[in-house]
Design a protein around this motif. Structure first.
Motif, PDB file in Angstrom:
ATOM      1  N   THR A  94     -38.600  -0.308 -59.480  1.00 31.62           N
ATOM      2  CA  THR A  94     -39.794  -1.316 -60.201  1.00 31.62           C
ATOM      3  C   THR A  94     -38.923  -2.368 -60.892  1.00 31.62           C
ATOM      4  OG1 THR A  94     -41.246   0.559 -60.161  1.00 31.62           O
ATOM      5  CG2 THR A  94     -41.564  -1.610 -61.558  1.00 31.62           C
ATOM      6  N   ALA A  95     -37.996  -1.882 -61.715  1.00 30.91           N
ATOM      7  CA  ALA A  95     -37.216  -3.098 -62.664  1.00 30.91           C
ATOM      8  C   ALA A  95     -36.446  -4.048 -61.657  1.00 30.91           C
ATOM      9  CB  ALA A  95     -36.256  -2.255 -63.635  1.00 30.91           C
ATOM     10  N   LEU A  96     -36.022  -3.453 -60.675  1.00 32.84           N
ATOM     11  CA  LEU A  96     -35.246  -4.076 -59.607  1.00 32.84           C
ATOM     12  C   LEU A  96     -36.172  -5.317 -59.076  1.00 32.84           C
ATOM     13  CD1 LEU A  96     -32.419  -4.723 -58.469  1.00 32.84           C
ATOM     14  CD2 LEU A  96     -32.930  -3.112 -56.489  1.00 32.84           C
ATOM     15  N   GLU A  97     -37.306  -4.882 -58.750  1.00 33.05           N
ATOM     16  CA  GLU A  97     -38.312  -5.946 -58.132  1.00 33.05           C
ATOM     17  C   GLU A  97     -38.529  -7.162 -59.275  1.00 33.05           C
ATOM     18  OE1 GLU A  97     -41.522  -3.596 -56.857  1.00 33.05           O
ATOM     19  OE2 GLU A  97     -40.412  -2.578 -55.032  1.00 33.05           O
ATOM     20  N   TYR A  98     -38.709  -6.333 -60.447  1.00 31.65           N
ATOM     21  CA  TYR A  98     -39.080  -7.354 -61.527  1.00 31.65           C
ATOM     22  C   TYR A  98     -37.990  -8.453 -61.479  1.00 31.65           C
ATOM     23  CZ  TYR A  98     -42.554  -4.381 -63.411  1.00 31.65           C
ATOM     24  OH  TYR A  98     -43.874  -3.371 -63.568  1.00 31.65           O
ATOM     25  N   PHE A  99     -36.738  -7.987 -61.734  1.00 33.34           N
ATOM     26  CA  PHE A  99     -35.365  -8.610 -61.625  1.00 33.34           C
ATOM     27  C   PHE A  99     -35.560  -9.933 -60.394  1.00 33.34           C
ATOM     28  CE2 PHE A  99     -31.111  -9.462 -60.036  1.00 33.34           C
ATOM     29  CZ  PHE A  99     -30.666 -10.265 -60.959  1.00 33.34           C
ATOM     30  N   ARG A 100     -35.622  -9.398 -59.283  1.00 35.95           N
ATOM     31  CA  ARG A 100     -35.661 -10.382 -58.365  1.00 35.95           C
ATOM     32  C   ARG A 100     -36.626 -11.485 -58.505  1.00 35.95           C
ATOM     33  NH1 ARG A 100     -33.600  -9.953 -53.359  1.00 35.95           N
ATOM     34  NH2 ARG A 100     -35.388 -10.882 -52.382  1.00 35.95           N
ATOM     35  N   GLU A 101     -37.749 -10.695 -58.885  1.00 40.85           N
ATOM     36  CA  GLU A 101     -39.104 -11.871 -59.198  1.00 40.85           C
ATOM     37  C   GLU A 101     -38.573 -12.879 -60.212  1.00 40.85           C
ATOM     38  OE1 GLU A 101     -42.701 -10.188 -59.426  1.00 40.85           O
ATOM     39  OE2 GLU A 101     -42.254  -8.680 -57.748  1.00 40.85           O
ATOM     40  N   VAL A 102     -38.036 -12.547 -61.187  1.00 38.60           N
ATOM     41  CA  VAL A 102     -37.726 -13.425 -62.259  1.00 38.60           C
ATOM     42  C   VAL A 102     -36.639 -14.565 -61.767  1.00 38.60           C
ATOM     43  CG1 VAL A 102     -36.431 -13.732 -64.450  1.00 38.60           C
ATOM     44  CG2 VAL A 102     -38.051 -11.801 -64.309  1.00 38.60           C
ATOM     45  N   VAL A 103     -35.568 -13.876 -60.901  1.00 45.74           N
ATOM     46  CA  VAL A 103     -34.519 -15.029 -60.426  1.00 45.74           C
ATOM     47  C   VAL A 103     -35.219 -16.036 -59.405  1.00 45.74           C
ATOM     48  CG1 VAL A 103     -32.610 -14.972 -58.971  1.00 45.74           C
ATOM     49  CG2 VAL A 103     -32.728 -13.245 -60.712  1.00 45.74           C
ATOM     50  N   GLU A 104     -36.446 -15.443 -58.590  1.00 48.45           N
ATOM     51  CA  GLU A 104     -36.817 -16.380 -57.715  1.00 48.45           C
ATOM     52  C   GLU A 104     -37.974 -17.530 -58.444  1.00 48.45           C
ATOM     53  OE1 GLU A 104     -37.254 -13.115 -54.025  1.00 48.45           O
ATOM     54  OE2 GLU A 104     -38.785 -13.436 -55.383  1.00 48.45           O
TER      55      GLU A 104
END
Length: 299
Positions: free
Chosen positions: A4-14
């Motif tokens: 879940t944290a990894l998905e958050y990170f991806r969305e923040v970068v995008e």
């Protein structure tokens, strides 16, 4: 690693914004920041930094982002396989060129589904390189490519050819037969997408006969077959397209095939999978069916 944290990170970068992701995910900014902080603590690197452009990934963050998509896809594939154990359903992923996925494969899979009702199929349009990489990384089970693979971990077989034809609106004034040099006289719409190979084949073939793509009046490039067909419908130019994608329009006499003498863009299609010893029963069943029947079953 917390996915879940990894998905958050991806969305923040995008999105380059913590606040946007927090709003979209319905969590507080502090909670989102804490999740990413846990990722940083686990990996031992700072992943994000603020700039005048918003939130940007650090060098370590760029590395994580590059692999994060594969990590989440592997996790999803694992969950699918676990679910299939519980519900006795076999999920089979197939990669292929855009034209095969959109026009040819559904007919064959319909017949496979009739024979094996418990098999579920998921198709994705991917380039040759991405398809092979997905196969090696266990993200797909079968793939169709247009180049003979060179990897001793894989089995493959040639199952036919993709026929490519030059299409014009039936009301176009272009002759029914032209020489390859005549392509320089007619406006063209170029189908150019990484999940298709027509553009690269065209450039290579033209070069072999002494014609470069920049000598042809390309009106514009499109990245999908429907967009290319829409252009032909409006008589905006000629276009090289897979025959399977224009069968209906040819039958209805809305399009015509323009023959280019001594010029052939057809290319081989290979079905690729893991070695037989590494395939499960369902994948092996489908692989064998395609090898035996695909060419005559393509619609």
């Amino acid at each position: 690693m917390n996915l879940t944290a990894l998905e958050y990170f991806r969305e923040v970068v995008e999105t380059k914004s913590i606040s946007k992701v927090a709003t979209n995910r319905h969590i507080s900014q502090s909670a989102l920041s804490q999740n990413i902080q846990k990722l940083e603590n686990e990996l031992g690197f700072m992943l994000l930094e603020r700039s005048n452009k918003g939130v940007e990934p650090t060098e370590a963050g760029r590395i994580l982002f590059k692999y994060s998509g594969t990590i989440t896809r592997i996790y999803e594939k694992m969950k699918e396989e676990l679910d299939s154990l519980e519900f006795s359903v076999e999920n089979i992923r197939i990669n292929g060129s855009l034209s095969l996925v959109d026009y040819s494969l559904p007919c064959v899979l319909y017949k496979v589904k009739k024979k094996h009702p418990s098999y579920n199929f998921e198709m994705h349009a991917r380039s040759n390189i991405d398809s092979i990489n997905d196969l090696i990384n266990e993200l797909t089970d079968l793939c169709f490519v247009t180049e003979e693979p060179c990897d001793d971990r894989l089995d493959y077989g040639k199952i036919g050819k993709e026929r490519i034809v030059l299409i014009a609106n039936v009301n176009s004034r272009i002759p029914d037969v032209i020489d390859v040099q005549d392509l320089q006289k007619h406006e063209m719409v170029l189908l150019d997408d990484e999940a298709l190979v027509i553009s690269s084949f065209l450039k290579s073939k033209l070069k072999s006969v002494g014609v470069t793509i920049d000598k042809i009046p390309i009106m514009f490039k499109v990245d999908s077959i429907p967009a290319a067909k829409s252009s032909v419908n409006n008589n905006l130019g000629i276009c090289f397209l897979p025959y399977m994608s224009v069968k209906k329009e040819l039958y209805e006499k809305r399009y015509k095939i323009v023959e280019v003498t001594n010029f052939n863009l057809d290319y081989d299609i290979y079905l690729v999978s893991h070695r037989k010893c590494n395939r499960n029963r369902a994948v092996n069943d489908v692989y064998n069916y395609f090898i035996e029947n695909a060419e005559k079953d393509f619609c």
